[in-house]
Scaffold this motif. Structure first.
Motif, PDB file in Angstrom:
ATOM      1  N   UNK A   1      -8.379  -2.823  15.347  1.00  0.00           N
ATOM      2  CA  UNK A   1      -8.666  -1.623  14.750  1.00  0.00           C
ATOM      3  C   UNK A   1      -9.374  -1.982  13.598  1.00  0.00           C
ATOM      4  N   UNK A   2     -10.381  -1.200  13.283  1.00  0.00           N
ATOM      5  CA  UNK A   2     -11.086  -1.541  12.026  1.00  0.00           C
ATOM      6  C   UNK A   2     -10.308  -1.248  10.743  1.00  0.00           C
ATOM      7  N   UNK A   3     -10.168  -1.861   9.855  1.00  0.00           N
ATOM      8  CA  UNK A   3      -9.296  -1.972   8.424  1.00  0.00           C
ATOM      9  C   UNK A   3      -9.620  -0.676   7.738  1.00  0.00           C
ATOM     10  N   UNK A   4      -8.732  -0.045   7.306  1.00  0.00           N
ATOM     11  CA  UNK A   4      -8.766   1.317   6.584  1.00  0.00           C
ATOM     12  C   UNK A   4      -8.773   2.519   7.646  1.00  0.00           C
ATOM     13  N   UNK A   5      -8.896   2.369   8.978  1.00  0.00           N
ATOM     14  CA  UNK A   5      -9.119   3.556   9.904  1.00  0.00           C
ATOM     15  C   UNK A   5      -7.916   4.017  10.447  1.00  0.00           C
ATOM     16  N   UNK A   6      -6.774   3.372  10.370  1.00  0.00           N
ATOM     17  CA  UNK A   6      -5.390   3.708  10.843  1.00  0.00           C
ATOM     18  C   UNK A   6      -4.535   4.273  10.080  1.00  0.00           C
ATOM     19  N   UNK A   7      -4.629   4.629   8.484  1.00  0.00           N
ATOM     20  CA  UNK A   7      -3.647   4.997   7.846  1.00  0.00           C
ATOM     21  C   UNK A   7      -3.037   6.657   8.315  1.00  0.00           C
ATOM     22  N   UNK A   8      -1.818   6.403   8.595  1.00  0.00           N
ATOM     23  CA  UNK A   8      -1.189   7.728   8.970  1.00  0.00           C
ATOM     24  C   UNK A   8      -0.812   8.606   7.998  1.00  0.00           C
ATOM     25  N   UNK A   9      -0.075   7.864   6.794  1.00  0.00           N
ATOM     26  CA  UNK A   9       0.501   8.558   5.541  1.00  0.00           C
ATOM     27  C   UNK A   9       0.688   7.369   4.721  1.00  0.00           C
ATOM     28  N   UNK A  10       0.450   7.901   3.142  1.00  0.00           N
ATOM     29  CA  UNK A  10       0.486   7.181   2.303  1.00  0.00           C
ATOM     30  C   UNK A  10       0.940   7.827   1.001  1.00  0.00           C
TER      31      UNK A  10
ATOM     32  N   UNK B   1      10.204  10.898  15.639  1.00  0.00           N
ATOM     33  CA  UNK B   1       9.547  10.525  14.172  1.00  0.00           C
ATOM     34  C   UNK B   1      10.095   9.241  13.920  1.00  0.00           C
ATOM     35  N   UNK B   2       9.361   8.825  12.891  1.00  0.00           N
ATOM     36  CA  UNK B   2       9.350   7.508  12.207  1.00  0.00           C
ATOM     37  C   UNK B   2      10.324   7.680  11.213  1.00  0.00           C
ATOM     38  N   UNK B   3      11.164   6.814  10.841  1.00  0.00           N
ATOM     39  CA  UNK B   3      12.045   6.696   9.570  1.00  0.00           C
ATOM     40  C   UNK B   3      11.689   5.223   9.024  1.00  0.00           C
ATOM     41  N   UNK B   4      11.303   5.203   7.778  1.00  0.00           N
ATOM     42  CA  UNK B   4      11.155   4.138   6.984  1.00  0.00           C
ATOM     43  C   UNK B   4      11.917   4.034   5.698  1.00  0.00           C
ATOM     44  N   UNK B   5      12.517   2.984   5.698  1.00  0.00           N
ATOM     45  CA  UNK B   5      13.321   2.625   4.616  1.00  0.00           C
ATOM     46  C   UNK B   5      12.546   1.963   3.124  1.00  0.00           C
ATOM     47  N   UNK B   6      12.693   2.458   2.041  1.00  0.00           N
ATOM     48  CA  UNK B   6      12.128   1.937   0.891  1.00  0.00           C
ATOM     49  C   UNK B   6      12.741   0.825   0.273  1.00  0.00           C
ATOM     50  N   UNK B   7      12.030  -0.507   0.016  1.00  0.00           N
ATOM     51  CA  UNK B   7      12.568  -1.668  -0.850  1.00  0.00           C
ATOM     52  C   UNK B   7      12.800  -1.138  -2.263  1.00  0.00           C
TER      53      UNK B   7
ATOM     54  N   UNK C   1       2.480  12.921  13.266  1.00  0.00           N
ATOM     55  CA  UNK C   1       1.058  13.203  12.560  1.00  0.00           C
ATOM     56  C   UNK C   1       1.056  12.856  11.213  1.00  0.00           C
ATOM     57  N   UNK C   2       1.804  12.291  10.763  1.00  0.00           N
ATOM     58  CA  UNK C   2       1.765  11.554   9.314  1.00  0.00           C
ATOM     59  C   UNK C   2       2.507  12.503   8.357  1.00  0.00           C
ATOM     60  N   UNK C   3       3.133  13.761   8.716  1.00  0.00           N
ATOM     61  CA  UNK C   3       3.773  14.671   7.611  1.00  0.00           C
ATOM     62  C   UNK C   3       5.140  14.253   7.302  1.00  0.00           C
ATOM     63  N   UNK C   4       5.498  13.822   5.916  1.00  0.00           N
ATOM     64  CA  UNK C   4       6.797  13.578   5.506  1.00  0.00           C
ATOM     65  C   UNK C   4       7.521  14.499   5.197  1.00  0.00           C
ATOM     66  N   UNK C   5       8.601  14.613   6.339  1.00  0.00           N
ATOM     67  CA  UNK C   5       9.704  15.759   6.222  1.00  0.00           C
ATOM     68  C   UNK C   5      10.745  15.753   5.671  1.00  0.00           C
TER      69      UNK C   5
ATOM     70  N   UNK D   1       0.705  -1.174  -0.128  1.00  0.00           N
ATOM     71  CA  UNK D   1      -0.062  -0.234  -0.044  1.00  0.00           C
ATOM     72  C   UNK D   1       0.748   1.181  -0.096  1.00  0.00           C
ATOM     73  N   UNK D   2       2.329   1.169   0.209  1.00  0.00           N
ATOM     74  CA  UNK D   2       3.125   2.351   0.127  1.00  0.00           C
ATOM     75  C   UNK D   2       2.414   3.344   1.404  1.00  0.00           C
ATOM     76  N   UNK D   3       2.230   2.561   2.608  1.00  0.00           N
ATOM     77  CA  UNK D   3       1.683   3.159   3.911  1.00  0.00           C
ATOM     78  C   UNK D   3       2.079   3.018   5.041  1.00  0.00           C
TER      79      UNK D   3
END
Length: 324
Positions: free
Chosen positions: A237-246, A263-269, A280-284, A221-223
């Protein structure tokens, strides 16, 4: 070269690891050359960069089987007392997923790398990645599954489906083995699919933030999703209600970690980049860890002093350091 915004804490510099600043020791699972779903080894890396074998799991005790056998995943944590818990999702002949439900388990090893027990549950089905929170007498393991599906026996997994993230509660006592006490589904509806290159894709990296929120990466989902009250909640939690950023700079995200500032740090495959995201979901910020690094990035963790990131570079079979 990807760019960093002024509000982000990531900057673009990668170098060889300075092991004197690393955590006391890190353990990473390693796969055999035959491919995903066949890994049997774990290595230990010291702060000075010395590498030694920690475990080679050719077989498990007959009293503690794992549905399908041994095929180590990236899910690996170290419990208080030196116990190691690692996920297993094995493949069968030809590299196919096993026709078992559930498939795989959690394997518990002592501090010498000897397997002492396995944890099996209908809600532990294709354990793909893992993180942990521990306190006196208790640990909570958070696991992203990639094969959750309706109960059935002897049928091969479908090409795709929806899966779940669970919390495994573990009792800890001095002088005793850790004991799994319960498994709770925290979130469902995460997509998974079989792939030739990676065996399977689904929810992968996890991180527990301040206030007990569990953050989960969805590779397909890239999320990134946020599940509140993950330490204590008793219902998913109900599916689809928890998306922080996509979307945005997320491109096949795999590993996830929490920076010292929260803050969160995600690494892309899919492109070798790291993406910094606020609670809060803002990509900085977005930086390149591995140029043209599709398929290279897996595990990531901050240094103890917060001044850099250790990340697994699968393209060079190395543990590298990114620092400011």
């Amino acid at each position: 070269m990807a760019t960093s915004t002024p509000t982000g804490s990531l900057s673009c510099r990668t170098r060889s690891a300075d092991w004197s600043r690393a955590t006391p020791w890190s353990a990473i699972s390693t796969a055999r050359p035959t491919g995903t779903g066949t890994g049997t080894g774990i290595v230990e890396i010291s702060p000075a960069g010395a590498v030694r074998p920690f475990a080679r799991l050719g077989a498990l005790p007959s009293s503690d089987p794992c549905p399908g056998g041994v095929g180590l995943t990236t899910g690996l944590v170290v419990l208080p007392g030196g116990w190691v818990v690692v996920g297993s999702l094995p493949t069968v002949h030809g590299g196919a997923l096993p026709a078992l439900n559930p498939a795989g388990c959690l394997i518990v090893l002592d501090s010498h790398g000897r397997p002492v027990e396995t944890w099996v549950s209908q809600d532990i089905n294709g354990p793909w990645d893992m993180t942990m929170r521990a306190q006196d007498g208790h640990a909570a393991l958070f696991i992203s599954n990639v094969l959750t599906r309706p109960a059935s026996a002897g049928l091969p997994p479908p090409a795709a489906g929806l899966c779940a993230v669970v919390r495994v509660d573990v009792a800890l006592a001095s002088g005793a083995r850790p004991r799994m006490t319960s498994v709770t589904v925290l979130g469902s509806g995460f997509p998974w699919q079989q792939t030739k290159a990676a065996l399977v894709q689904g929810p992968t990296g996890l991180a527990v933030g301040r206030g007990g929120t569990l953050y989960v990466v969805s590779t397909i989902d890239n999320s990134i999703s946020a599940i509140p009250d993950a330490m204590t909640r008793t219902s998913p939690i109900r599916p689809g209600t928890s998306i922080l950023t996509r979307g945005g700079s997320l491109n096949g995200p795999l590993a996830l970690t929490l920076a010292p500032d929260g803050n969160l740090i995600a690494v892309n495959g899919d492109n070798g980049n790291a993406v910094e995201v606020t609670p809060t979901g803002r990509q900085v910020a977005t930086v390149t860890l591995v140029p043209h690094g599709a398929g290279d990035l897996f595990g990531v963790t901050p240094l103890a002093d917060g001044q850099g990131l250790l990340f697994v570079n699968d393209g060079t079979n190395a543990l590298d350091l990114f620092s400011a």
